[in-house]
Design a protein around this motif. Structure first.
Motif, PDB file in Angstrom:
ATOM      1  N   CYS A   1     -16.033  57.434 105.496  1.00  0.00           N
ATOM      2  CA  CYS A   1     -16.442  56.803 104.227  1.00  0.00           C
ATOM      3  C   CYS A   1     -17.312  57.785 103.425  1.00  0.00           C
ATOM      4  O   CYS A   1     -18.228  58.394 103.964  1.00  0.00           O
ATOM      5  CB  CYS A   1     -17.229  55.526 104.524  1.00  0.00           C
ATOM      6  SG  CYS A   1     -18.029  54.821 103.083  1.00  0.00           S
TER       7      CYS A   1
ATOM      8  N   CYS B   1     -18.659  55.866  98.079  1.00  0.00           N
ATOM      9  CA  CYS B   1     -18.437  55.804  96.628  1.00  0.00           C
ATOM     10  C   CYS B   1     -18.737  54.412  96.076  1.00  0.00           C
ATOM     11  O   CYS B   1     -18.943  54.243  94.875  1.00  0.00           O
ATOM     12  CB  CYS B   1     -16.996  56.192  96.290  1.00  0.00           C
ATOM     13  SG  CYS B   1     -15.795  55.005  96.918  1.00  0.00           S
ATOM     14  N   GLY B   2     -18.708  53.395  96.935  1.00  0.00           N
ATOM     15  CA  GLY B   2     -19.043  52.026  96.505  1.00  0.00           C
ATOM     16  C   GLY B   2     -17.908  51.278  95.831  1.00  0.00           C
ATOM     17  O   GLY B   2     -18.101  50.149  95.363  1.00  0.00           O
TER      18      GLY B   2
ATOM     19  N   CYS C   1     -15.321  49.848  97.056  1.00  0.00           N
ATOM     20  CA  CYS C   1     -14.937  48.631  97.796  1.00  0.00           C
ATOM     21  C   CYS C   1     -15.887  47.477  97.470  1.00  0.00           C
ATOM     22  O   CYS C   1     -15.454  46.354  97.221  1.00  0.00           O
ATOM     23  CB  CYS C   1     -14.915  48.909  99.300  1.00  0.00           C
ATOM     24  SG  CYS C   1     -16.407  49.719  99.903  1.00  0.00           S
TER      25      CYS C   1
ATOM     26  N   CYS D   1      -9.865  51.760  98.149  1.00  0.00           N
ATOM     27  CA  CYS D   1     -10.604  52.832  98.831  1.00  0.00           C
ATOM     28  C   CYS D   1      -9.885  54.179  98.686  1.00  0.00           C
ATOM     29  O   CYS D   1      -8.749  54.325  99.120  1.00  0.00           O
ATOM     30  CB  CYS D   1     -10.759  52.490 100.319  1.00  0.00           C
ATOM     31  SG  CYS D   1     -11.522  53.843 101.223  1.00  0.00           S
TER      32      CYS D   1
ATOM     33  N   VAL E   1      -9.998  54.282 104.249  1.00  0.00           N
ATOM     34  CA  VAL E   1     -10.703  54.084 105.519  1.00  0.00           C
ATOM     35  C   VAL E   1     -10.808  52.608 105.905  1.00  0.00           C
ATOM     36  O   VAL E   1     -11.304  52.283 106.958  1.00  0.00           O
ATOM     37  CB  VAL E   1     -12.122  54.707 105.498  1.00  0.00           C
ATOM     38  CG1 VAL E   1     -12.062  56.144 105.058  1.00  0.00           C
ATOM     39  CG2 VAL E   1     -13.073  53.928 104.612  1.00  0.00           C
TER      40      VAL E   1
END
Ligand code: SF4
Ligand code: SF4
Ligand code: SF4
Lengths: 288, 47
Positions: free
Chosen positions: A237, A240-241, A243, A272, A276
């Motif tokens: 991960c 990046c935020g 999700c 995503c 992931v």
């Protein structure tokens, strides 16, 4: 960017097809809406996995929350093993994926949310109200508030459930003028809750699911152990935020993959950039 | 850990199936059926 959008669109279409199919299966007696008659056949012995009022003329199955209270109200039973077992079995297999893919009232709320308006997130503490409603209105009051014959009443249906007012109340009252004459204070309370729910859903995605649904509360608790789950490869991960930003239930799947709020809709997996996140059954969850 | 959770899931599922069978055996289904085939006054707000 384009791939991400395509993934999300594909995921949304797949989910909508399932939701509409489940809605149609649960409410297969659409013709009854015009006459206000209730389906009285064999399938009413069984509960639907999602919330759907059995007083809706179109309903072909029973509502699990209504059925649980109905059995509780029968003096010789007290607790419903049949309905509790059903909810537990469905919940342990699917968790809140039932909310994301199958529940008719979940779909209705998503449609209301499409109405243009300012959109807001809900503060987390509001999501605990549904556990209180479950304990007080579904478990305690139907078991404790009995009349002189020992018969209780379904308190959640009677005082709260906006699904009952919308799916059962409106079509039945529309087609039965004799019942309209009996409307009183309880109907005013339920109508006010329905209006609050609709406004809530327009502004905040699945307001009723987040704040009020006792069935969602049970499935949410079972999310932690259900066979259907979210898998996140945290080491890949990039934080990046994306999700968290897309999640309709305000969940961060990286830090809380087992959140009681997650309806397994898969939007986070679709957006995503590092692929992931995956949603699926244990041992069978392939990244998008 | 995953193995433990898996065992737990299977135990819960087995328990749920036992509950369903117990409920059917003691006749709960007819209570559900009778409630579901009549207009529920509580649901529609006439309580
Ligand atoms: S929370 Fe309740 S109303 Fe919402 S989708 Fe789940 S079962 Fe249906
Ligand atoms: S965490 Fe992902 S799967 Fe769960 S509700 Fe949010 S977007 Fe959907
Ligand atoms: S979208 Fe993917 S990469 Fe971004 S924070 Fe979420 S899991 Fe991590």
């Amino acid at each position: 960017m384009r791939i991400k959008e395509n993934n999300l669109l594909r995921k949304n279409i797949q989910r909508k097809i399932l939701q509409v199919a489940a809605f149609g299966f649960t409410n297969s007696h659409v013709g009854n809406i015009a006459t206000g008659k209730i389906y009285k056949g064999y399938w009413k012995n069984f509960c639907s996995p999602g919330l759907n009022c059995y007083s809706c003329p179109a309903a072909g199955l029973s509502c699990p929350i209504g059925a649980m209270q109905a059995v509780e109200n029968t003096p010789r039973f007290g607790v419903s093993f049949y309905v509790l077992g059903f909810i537990l079995a469905i919940g342990v297999i699917f968790g809140r994926a039932i909310c994301g893919y199958v529940c008719p009232f979940g779909l209705i709320q998503e449609i209301f949310h499409k109405i243009p308006s300012p959109k807001k997130h809900l503060p987390k503490p509001f999501t605990y109200i549904k556990y209180l409603l479950l304990i007080v209105f579904v478990v305690l009051l139907p078991a404790l508030l009995n009349d002189s014959y020992g018969i209780g009443s379904p308190a959640f249906c009677k005082y709260i459930c906006p699904a009952g007012t919308l799916e059962g109340g409106l079509p039945i009252l529309f087609t039965h003028p004799e019942l309209r004459k009996k409307l009183g204070g309880i109907f005013s309370i339920k109508a006010a809750i329905l209006i609050l729910t609709i406004v809530g859903c327009i502004i905040c995605c699945r307001f009723f699911c987040k704040v009020m649904c006792p069935l969602g509360a049970i499935y949410g608790l079972l999310n932690k152990i259900s066979f259907c789950r979210i898998h996140v490869e945290k080491e890949r991960c990039v934080s990046c935020g994306a999700c968290h930003a897309i999640c309709p239930m305000d969940v961060n799947p990286v830090s809380q993959p087992e959140s009681a709020e997650c309806i397994r809709c898969g939007k986070c997996a679709a957006v995503c950039p590092e692929h992931v996140i995956s949603v699926g059954f244990t041992g069978n969850s392939s990244p998008n | 850990m995953e193995k433990k959770i898996n065992c737990f899931r299977i135990v819960i599922l087995a328990f749920a199936i036992c509950l369903i069978i117990a409920g059917i055996t003691r006749g709960e289904v007819s209570s559900v059926f009778v409630k579901a085939i009549n207009i529920c006054l509580e649901c529609i707000g006439l309580g």
